[in-house]
Design a protein around this motif. Structure first.
Motif, PDB file in Angstrom:
ATOM      1  N   ARG A  67       0.643  -1.307  -0.102  1.00 35.52           N
ATOM      2  CA  ARG A  67       0.186  -0.126   0.029  1.00 35.52           C
ATOM      3  C   ARG A  67       1.162   1.184  -0.110  1.00 35.52           C
ATOM      4  O   ARG A  67       0.687   2.379  -0.660  1.00 35.52           O
ATOM      5  CB  ARG A  67      -0.747  -0.157   1.313  1.00 35.52           C
ATOM      6  N   ASN A  68       1.707   1.202   0.865  1.00 36.30           N
ATOM      7  CA  ASN A  68       2.698   2.559   0.734  1.00 36.30           C
ATOM      8  C   ASN A  68       3.397   2.767  -0.701  1.00 36.30           C
ATOM      9  O   ASN A  68       3.735   3.535  -1.047  1.00 36.30           O
ATOM     10  CB  ASN A  68       3.804   2.375   1.719  1.00 36.30           C
ATOM     11  N   PHE A  69       3.854   1.494  -1.170  1.00 36.11           N
ATOM     12  CA  PHE A  69       4.512   1.618  -2.401  1.00 36.11           C
ATOM     13  C   PHE A  69       3.522   2.027  -3.505  1.00 36.11           C
ATOM     14  O   PHE A  69       3.987   2.877  -4.457  1.00 36.11           O
ATOM     15  CB  PHE A  69       5.025  -0.073  -2.873  1.00 36.11           C
ATOM     16  N   VAL A  70       2.429   1.418  -3.584  1.00 33.28           N
ATOM     17  CA  VAL A  70       1.222   2.130  -4.304  1.00 33.28           C
ATOM     18  C   VAL A  70       1.105   3.571  -4.523  1.00 33.28           C
ATOM     19  O   VAL A  70       1.023   4.381  -5.481  1.00 33.28           O
ATOM     20  CB  VAL A  70      -0.086   1.141  -4.232  1.00 33.28           C
ATOM     21  N   ARG A  71       1.122   4.076  -3.094  1.00 27.43           N
ATOM     22  CA  ARG A  71       0.922   5.492  -2.902  1.00 27.43           C
ATOM     23  C   ARG A  71       2.172   6.284  -3.328  1.00 27.43           C
ATOM     24  O   ARG A  71       1.778   7.312  -4.047  1.00 27.43           O
ATOM     25  CB  ARG A  71       0.766   5.800  -1.596  1.00 27.43           C
ATOM     26  N   LEU A  72       3.308   5.873  -3.340  1.00 27.58           N
ATOM     27  CA  LEU A  72       4.409   6.528  -4.093  1.00 27.58           C
ATOM     28  C   LEU A  72       4.348   6.553  -5.484  1.00 27.58           C
ATOM     29  O   LEU A  72       4.703   7.611  -6.110  1.00 27.58           O
ATOM     30  CB  LEU A  72       5.802   5.655  -3.458  1.00 27.58           C
ATOM     31  N   CYS A  73       3.870   5.304  -6.113  1.00 29.58           N
ATOM     32  CA  CYS A  73       3.530   5.414  -7.668  1.00 29.58           C
ATOM     33  C   CYS A  73       2.598   6.297  -8.076  1.00 29.58           C
ATOM     34  O   CYS A  73       2.787   7.062  -8.683  1.00 29.58           O
ATOM     35  CB  CYS A  73       3.101   4.108  -8.059  1.00 29.58           C
ATOM     36  N   GLN A  74       1.475   6.431  -7.099  1.00 23.20           N
ATOM     37  CA  GLN A  74       0.533   7.496  -7.506  1.00 23.20           C
ATOM     38  C   GLN A  74       1.137   8.829  -7.386  1.00 23.20           C
ATOM     39  O   GLN A  74       0.894   9.736  -8.286  1.00 23.20           O
ATOM     40  CB  GLN A  74      -0.564   7.107  -6.615  1.00 23.20           C
ATOM     41  N   GLN A  75       1.957   9.193  -6.477  1.00 25.55           N
ATOM     42  CA  GLN A  75       2.416  10.473  -6.206  1.00 25.55           C
ATOM     43  C   GLN A  75       3.424  10.891  -7.337  1.00 25.55           C
ATOM     44  O   GLN A  75       3.433  12.064  -8.110  1.00 25.55           O
ATOM     45  CB  GLN A  75       3.147  10.700  -4.940  1.00 25.55           C
ATOM     46  N   LEU A  76       4.258  10.086  -7.703  1.00 23.39           N
ATOM     47  CA  LEU A  76       5.146  10.295  -8.935  1.00 23.39           C
ATOM     48  C   LEU A  76       4.509  10.371 -10.192  1.00 23.39           C
ATOM     49  O   LEU A  76       4.935  11.221 -10.766  1.00 23.39           O
ATOM     50  CB  LEU A  76       6.262   9.132  -8.862  1.00 23.39           C
ATOM     51  N   THR A  77       3.577   9.507 -10.306  1.00 23.42           N
ATOM     52  CA  THR A  77       2.802   9.511 -11.809  1.00 23.42           C
ATOM     53  C   THR A  77       2.042  10.997 -11.965  1.00 23.42           C
ATOM     54  O   THR A  77       2.055  11.607 -12.961  1.00 23.42           O
ATOM     55  CB  THR A  77       1.758   8.475 -12.102  1.00 23.42           C
ATOM     56  N   GLU A  78       1.427  11.341 -10.706  1.00 28.25           N
ATOM     57  CA  GLU A  78       0.999  12.906 -10.618  1.00 28.25           C
ATOM     58  C   GLU A  78       1.711  13.926 -10.972  1.00 28.25           C
ATOM     59  O   GLU A  78       1.634  14.789 -11.674  1.00 28.25           O
ATOM     60  CB  GLU A  78       0.093  12.987  -9.520  1.00 28.25           C
ATOM     61  N   LEU A  79       2.888  13.779 -10.354  1.00 30.60           N
ATOM     62  CA  LEU A  79       4.242  14.678 -10.655  1.00 30.60           C
ATOM     63  C   LEU A  79       4.559  14.646 -12.283  1.00 30.60           C
ATOM     64  O   LEU A  79       4.543  15.937 -12.992  1.00 30.60           O
ATOM     65  CB  LEU A  79       5.267  14.417  -9.686  1.00 30.60           C
ATOM     66  N   ASP A  80       4.709  13.605 -12.567  1.00 29.73           N
ATOM     67  CA  ASP A  80       5.022  13.426 -14.113  1.00 29.73           C
ATOM     68  C   ASP A  80       3.987  13.917 -14.890  1.00 29.73           C
ATOM     69  O   ASP A  80       4.257  14.354 -15.912  1.00 29.73           O
ATOM     70  CB  ASP A  80       5.631  11.936 -14.425  1.00 29.73           C
ATOM     71  N   GLU A  81       2.887  13.558 -14.713  1.00 27.83           N
ATOM     72  CA  GLU A  81       1.627  13.689 -15.700  1.00 27.83           C
ATOM     73  C   GLU A  81       1.412  15.477 -15.485  1.00 27.83           C
ATOM     74  O   GLU A  81       0.802  15.911 -16.595  1.00 27.83           O
ATOM     75  CB  GLU A  81       0.402  13.148 -15.402  1.00 27.83           C
ATOM     76  N   ARG A  82       1.529  16.110 -14.587  1.00 26.73           N
ATOM     77  CA  ARG A  82       1.798  17.675 -14.581  1.00 26.73           C
ATOM     78  C   ARG A  82       2.739  18.070 -15.597  1.00 26.73           C
ATOM     79  O   ARG A  82       2.088  18.845 -16.313  1.00 26.73           O
ATOM     80  CB  ARG A  82       1.887  18.141 -13.158  1.00 26.73           C
ATOM     81  N   SER A  83       3.845  17.334 -15.518  1.00 27.79           N
ATOM     82  CA  SER A  83       4.834  17.949 -16.688  1.00 27.79           C
ATOM     83  C   SER A  83       4.592  17.568 -18.113  1.00 27.79           C
ATOM     84  O   SER A  83       4.539  18.411 -19.006  1.00 27.79           O
ATOM     85  CB  SER A  83       6.249  17.169 -16.319  1.00 27.79           C
ATOM     86  N   TYR A  84       3.857  16.466 -18.354  1.00 28.37           N
ATOM     87  CA  TYR A  84       3.451  15.987 -19.270  1.00 28.37           C
ATOM     88  C   TYR A  84       2.260  17.080 -19.802  1.00 28.37           C
ATOM     89  O   TYR A  84       2.138  17.631 -21.239  1.00 28.37           O
ATOM     90  CB  TYR A  84       2.938  14.763 -19.652  1.00 28.37           C
ATOM     91  N   GLU A  85       1.423  17.618 -19.051  1.00 27.58           N
ATOM     92  CA  GLU A  85       0.485  18.231 -19.436  1.00 27.58           C
ATOM     93  C   GLU A  85       0.791  19.751 -19.691  1.00 27.58           C
ATOM     94  O   GLU A  85       0.287  20.201 -20.651  1.00 27.58           O
ATOM     95  CB  GLU A  85      -0.740  18.306 -18.245  1.00 27.58           C
ATOM     96  N   GLU A  86       1.631  20.040 -19.140  1.00 24.89           N
ATOM     97  CA  GLU A  86       2.233  21.432 -19.329  1.00 24.89           C
ATOM     98  C   GLU A  86       2.895  21.488 -20.916  1.00 24.89           C
ATOM     99  O   GLU A  86       2.928  22.432 -21.660  1.00 24.89           O
ATOM    100  CB  GLU A  86       3.523  21.714 -18.440  1.00 24.89           C
ATOM    101  N   ALA A  87       3.541  20.339 -21.282  1.00 23.59           N
ATOM    102  CA  ALA A  87       4.248  20.134 -22.458  1.00 23.59           C
ATOM    103  C   ALA A  87       3.098  20.360 -23.351  1.00 23.59           C
ATOM    104  O   ALA A  87       3.142  20.991 -24.656  1.00 23.59           O
ATOM    105  CB  ALA A  87       5.058  19.180 -22.534  1.00 23.59           C
ATOM    106  N   TRP A  88       1.913  19.323 -23.466  1.00 27.11           N
ATOM    107  CA  TRP A  88       0.989  19.085 -24.291  1.00 27.11           C
ATOM    108  C   TRP A  88       0.411  20.559 -24.488  1.00 27.11           C
ATOM    109  O   TRP A  88      -0.222  20.957 -25.580  1.00 27.11           O
ATOM    110  CB  TRP A  88      -0.012  18.106 -24.103  1.00 27.11           C
ATOM    111  N   ARG A  89      -0.011  21.048 -23.276  1.00 27.98           N
ATOM    112  CA  ARG A  89      -0.864  22.158 -23.606  1.00 27.98           C
ATOM    113  C   ARG A  89       0.186  23.469 -24.145  1.00 27.98           C
ATOM    114  O   ARG A  89      -0.428  24.217 -25.017  1.00 27.98           O
ATOM    115  CB  ARG A  89      -1.246  22.824 -22.048  1.00 27.98           C
ATOM    116  N   GLN A  90       1.328  23.596 -24.036  1.00 25.84           N
ATOM    117  CA  GLN A  90       2.389  24.562 -24.706  1.00 25.84           C
ATOM    118  C   GLN A  90       2.082  24.134 -26.120  1.00 25.84           C
ATOM    119  O   GLN A  90       2.342  25.124 -26.916  1.00 25.84           O
ATOM    120  CB  GLN A  90       3.768  24.587 -24.037  1.00 25.84           C
ATOM    121  N   LEU A  91       2.465  22.734 -26.533  1.00 29.77           N
ATOM    122  CA  LEU A  91       2.329  22.560 -27.970  1.00 29.77           C
ATOM    123  C   LEU A  91       1.051  22.904 -28.685  1.00 29.77           C
ATOM    124  O   LEU A  91       0.820  22.816 -29.794  1.00 29.77           O
ATOM    125  CB  LEU A  91       2.818  21.051 -27.970  1.00 29.77           C
ATOM    126  N   GLY A  92      -0.105  23.141 -27.813  1.00 28.38           N
ATOM    127  CA  GLY A  92      -1.313  23.102 -28.310  1.00 28.38           C
ATOM    128  C   GLY A  92      -2.203  21.725 -28.868  1.00 28.38           C
ATOM    129  O   GLY A  92      -2.908  21.956 -29.648  1.00 28.38           O
TER     130      GLY A  92
END
Length: 821
Positions: free
Chosen positions: A66-91
């Motif tokens: 359960r602790n491991f899965v929570r860390l996975c969720q935290q890191l994917t949310e961090l990564d996905e914010r970066s991806y979204e920033e790139a996709w939005r800037q790309l249009g």
């Protein structure tokens, strides 16, 4: 822009082995499911230099599942914010309100519901069978996740003594048979030797037995069509299991099972069935517990010492199967796994899935072959269970008998209303939580689904299947699946499979298959090679429109090299669009209100009377038709190319030719040029405005930011909601025979472009300003070309500052020009 409502969702595929490995390396942890949940746990990371950080396995801190899965969720949310920033800037023109994640509650519920419906129809089943196993990740993997990699190895020639007896004719019974193998460590698991039925060298041995060297186990010599006479010595050692061919032989020939390799990649602690002699068991103890590589070395020493090794090892390089994300060769171990039927063992289902592939419109069409080859090459059903942690749990439990052993033949399915569930934490219907693990109680299935088992349902997840019937009824089946070519065998095929089973239909009508981005040397980008280019720095340096221009220039199905030169061209185009828009709009205030709309454009066509203006718009009407046809054919790169070609003609030739007239001056060096006055100026301004409106709309899908900016200078609303250009907007499209009018317009534009190009070249050669006067222009051409030039001559004279023009009729294929400065 075509008047349609567009449903374009965005999803993050965030679960799976790649995410787990990233979390392990990022935080320096590893999952230990035996540990209890620690609500106050704080990870030790992130590690320094996190993109490259990799904590050695011995230094990783064990944490609960359960602790491991929570860390996975935290890191994917961090990564996905970066991806979204790139996709939005790309249009990227997705609807961000439709965002989903393959691990969120909605996706887990849909994935589990889809699996349970597969189970209810008999399409999902549990079986113990040989499965491909990744030692590094400690999980089974599916056929679609494999890749062949070249590995250096050696052939070891091992002598198998031939047993006495049998009915072999005299003189055809050798005392031994030499077998060449790259994996002598699997000798304890040998269950047969196999030769091709047509190989005369071994015809007398088929049906006899041989003894395995060192271990002394009697095994049969059999015939099978997959044996390769030209490989090694032509006779193969069948072990359970060395590769997938061993599995085929084991199944087809109904051989015994003698497992040797464990899930940790080491030889099992005890000898397999069949090794009964004291000498054989003692020999096995010398390789027990060793890694495959160490056991290979030790087994070679044992064979040499016992006299069964023939010759020296022969170096060879051969293809070995790896998990696409793994670092070590796959092993084949016997394990209990969940499967979904995919046509690999069912000819009827295979034929139905091939038929689905032929219903689909492929762009480009030749990509359909990859789908058919994959379906025809399936060797077994789709293995969907994974022995990992961050994924969608398999929603079943198993009742425990009175001895506390699971009854795998009677799985307990989760209730639909309870989805999503986690069998590791939740109790099944009819049981209490305290019955977990007790005799007469239950045990939860410990595995999760392959990430593709969720991604294969993305049309259902995004479309609201089982949660929003109205939306699903409007969007399913969808129109288009855009994806890359290397996941035809996974994402595309699995999505077709699940929709075929659940909805009895294709999930979408079209598949647009893109290629890879390669490095400038046309090599695949890879982190291990260090040739990966990330987008944000490029977007900041060149601008989003320039990056989109480069990407939009790539044809479907074709790999594209990263090329900074193309980015520079795209940036130049974007800047030119802004500049020419400023020029065109500067000519408008005297002619029409800045807030002119499409209706005003249509009214203004009545004032477009000058031959050059009508010819330009005639060509633009043809370009609009061609661009529309290209988009309809999924040839977006062709549409961009056509629009760009016309745009540079418009800027370099047409705008320069009408610049003086558009601002209301005659601009000619000679009186009576015929192109002066308010009517001529109004014609130029209206033509410029109409062309600019169409060009901004043609470029809008490719260069959304500059076109939106220029559009906002004189239009209400967004260019991306404006109607796509229509040939009916242009006056030239409504007059006379279209083909004849098009030919006349092209000849007129070619005459004007040729003349002004000759004038520019002469001034450049003389190092004069483009505004320098020309005393005389002599044009020698055919009568037809001279007639075309005469129609546009006033604009040519005004643009080139030409005092006198002489036209000479000659029989020439191409016009000739003499410029006197």
């Amino acid at each position: 822009m075509r008047g349609k409502a567009v449903f374009y969702p965005i999803g993050w595929d965030d679960n799976g082995l790649a995410t787990e490995r990233r979390v392990q390396n990022y935080f320096g942890v590893r999952c230990d499911p035996s540990l209890p949940y620690d609500p106050g746990f704080e990870p030790p990371g992130p590690l320094p230099e996190r993109p490259a950080a990799k904590a050695p396995a011995g230094q990783q801190i064990p944490v609960s599942r359960r602790n491991f899965v929570r860390l996975c969720q935290q890191l994917t949310e961090l990564d996905e914010r970066s991806y979204e920033e790139a996709w939005r800037q790309l249009g990227l023109s997705v609807d961000w309100a439709t965002k989903y994640r393959t691990i969120d509650e909605r996706s887990r519920a849909v994935a589990q519901r889809g699996f349970l419906r597969n189970l209810g129809r008999g399409e999902a089943y549990l079986a113990e069978a040989p499965s491909l196993w990744d030692v590094t990740f400690g999980t089974a993997v599916a056929q679609a996740e494999l890749e062949d990699r070249p590995v250096r190895a050696a052939y070891y020639r091992i002598a198998f003594p031939v047993s006495d007896g049998g009915h072999c004719p005299a003189g055809q019974a050798p005392a031994e048979v030499a077998v060449a193998t790259t994996r002598p460590e699997l000798l304890p698991g040998c269950v047969a030797l196999v030769a091709h039925p047509g190989d005369e060298r071994y015809a007398g041995l088929i049906g006899r037995t041989v003894r395995t060297p060192v271990f002394g186990v009697e095994v049969p010599v059999l015939a099978h069509r997959l044996a390769e006479p030209g490989k090694g010595t032509g006779i193969a050692m069948v072990c359970t299991f060395g590769d997938m061919t061993d599995v085929t032989w084991w199944r087809d020939l109904r051989l015994e099972t003698r497992p040797v390799i464990g899930r940790d990649g080491r030889l099992l602690a005890g000898p397999p069935p069949g090794i009964d002699s004291a000498e054989g068991r003692a020999a096995y103890q010398q390789v027990a517990g060793l890694t495959a590589r160490a056991a290979r070395q030790r087994m070679t020493e044992l064979l040499g010492a016992s006299g069964y090794l023939r010759g020296d090892p022969e170096p060879v390089e051969h293809a070995v199967k790896f998990y696409e994300k793994g670092d070590r060769p796959l092993e084949i171990v016997t394990s209990r796994q969940w499967y979904i039927r995919n046509g690999g063992r069912d000819p009827g289902l295979r034929a139905a899935l091939l038929a689905r592939g032929r219903e689909l419109a492929w762009h480009p069409a030749h990509m359909a072959v990859r789908y058919e080859d994959w379906v025809n090459g399936l060797a077994g059903d789709w293995l969907i269970s994974r022995q990992r942690f961050f994924g969608v749990p398999i929603p079943v439990w198993y009742p425990l008998d009175e001895a506390g052993q699971p009854r795998y033949d009677a799985p307990i399915a989760a209730a639909d209303a309870a989805l999503p569930v986690d069998p590791a934490a939740d109790a099944p219907p009819g049981y209490a939580a305290e019955q977990r693990g007790r005799p007469g109680g239950f045990a939860g299935d410990p595995d999760v689904m392959d990430t593709w088992a969720t991604s294969s349902l993305t049309p259902q997840i995004a479309g609201g299947w089982s949660t929003d019937d109205d939306l699903f009824g409007r969007v399913f089946p969808m129109d288009l699946r855009p994806q890359a070519h290397e996941i035809i065998r996974t994402w595309l095929f699995y999505t077709v499979l699940r929709s075929h089973a659940e909805q009895g239909a294709l999930p979408w009508r079209h598949a647009a298959i893109s290629g890879w981005i390669l490095d400038p040397d046309r090599k695949k980008m890879s982190k291990s090679r260090g040739n990966v280019v990330t987008p944000m720095a490029i977007l900041r340096e060149y601008g989003s429109d320039a990056v989109r221009y480069w990407a939009g220039s790539a044809r479907l199905g074709t790999d594209t090299a990263f090329d900074p030169g193309q980015l520079k061209i795209g940036r130049r185009l974007a800047i030119k669009i802004l500049n020419v828009s400023k020029f065109v709009l500067a000519a408008l205030p005297q002619q029409a209100p800045a807030e002119a709309d499409q209706a005003e454009d249509r009214r203004s066509t009545s004032v477009i009377t000058q031959p050059l203006d009508l010819a330009m718009l005639g060509r633009l009407a043809a370009v609009v038709c061609q661009c529309t046809d290209a988009f309809e054919a999924y040839e977006h790169a062709r549409a961009l190319e056509l629009a760009e070609q016309f745009f540079w003609f418009f800027c370099d030739d047409y705008v320069e030719l009408v610049k003086t007239r558009a601002y209301g001056g005659d601009g000619s060096a000679a009186a009576g040029s015929g192109a002066a006055g308010p009517a001529a100026a109004g014609s130029a301004a209206a033509a410029l405005r109409l062309a600019l409106s169409a060009l901004l709309r043609l470029f809008a899908p490719f260069l959304p930011f500059v076109t939106e900016e220029a559009w906002s200078w004189w239009r209400e609303g967004s260019v991306h909601l404006a109607p796509w250009p229509d040939p009916a907007e242009f006056p030239a499209a409504k007059t006379g025979d279209a083909a004849e009018a098009g030919d006349a317009a092209d000849r007129m534009l070619a005459a004007a472009s040729g003349a002004i190009a000759a004038i520019r070249a002469a001034k450049s050669a003389a190092r004069l300003s483009m505004r320098a006067p020309v005393s005389e222009l002599v044009v020698s051409a055919s009568a037809a070309d001279l007639a075309a030039l005469t129609a546009v001559l006033p604009d040519v004279r005004a643009a080139g500052q030409v005092a006198r023009v002489e036209l000479r009729a000659v029989a020439a294929a191409e016009p000739g020009y003499q410029v006197s400065l």
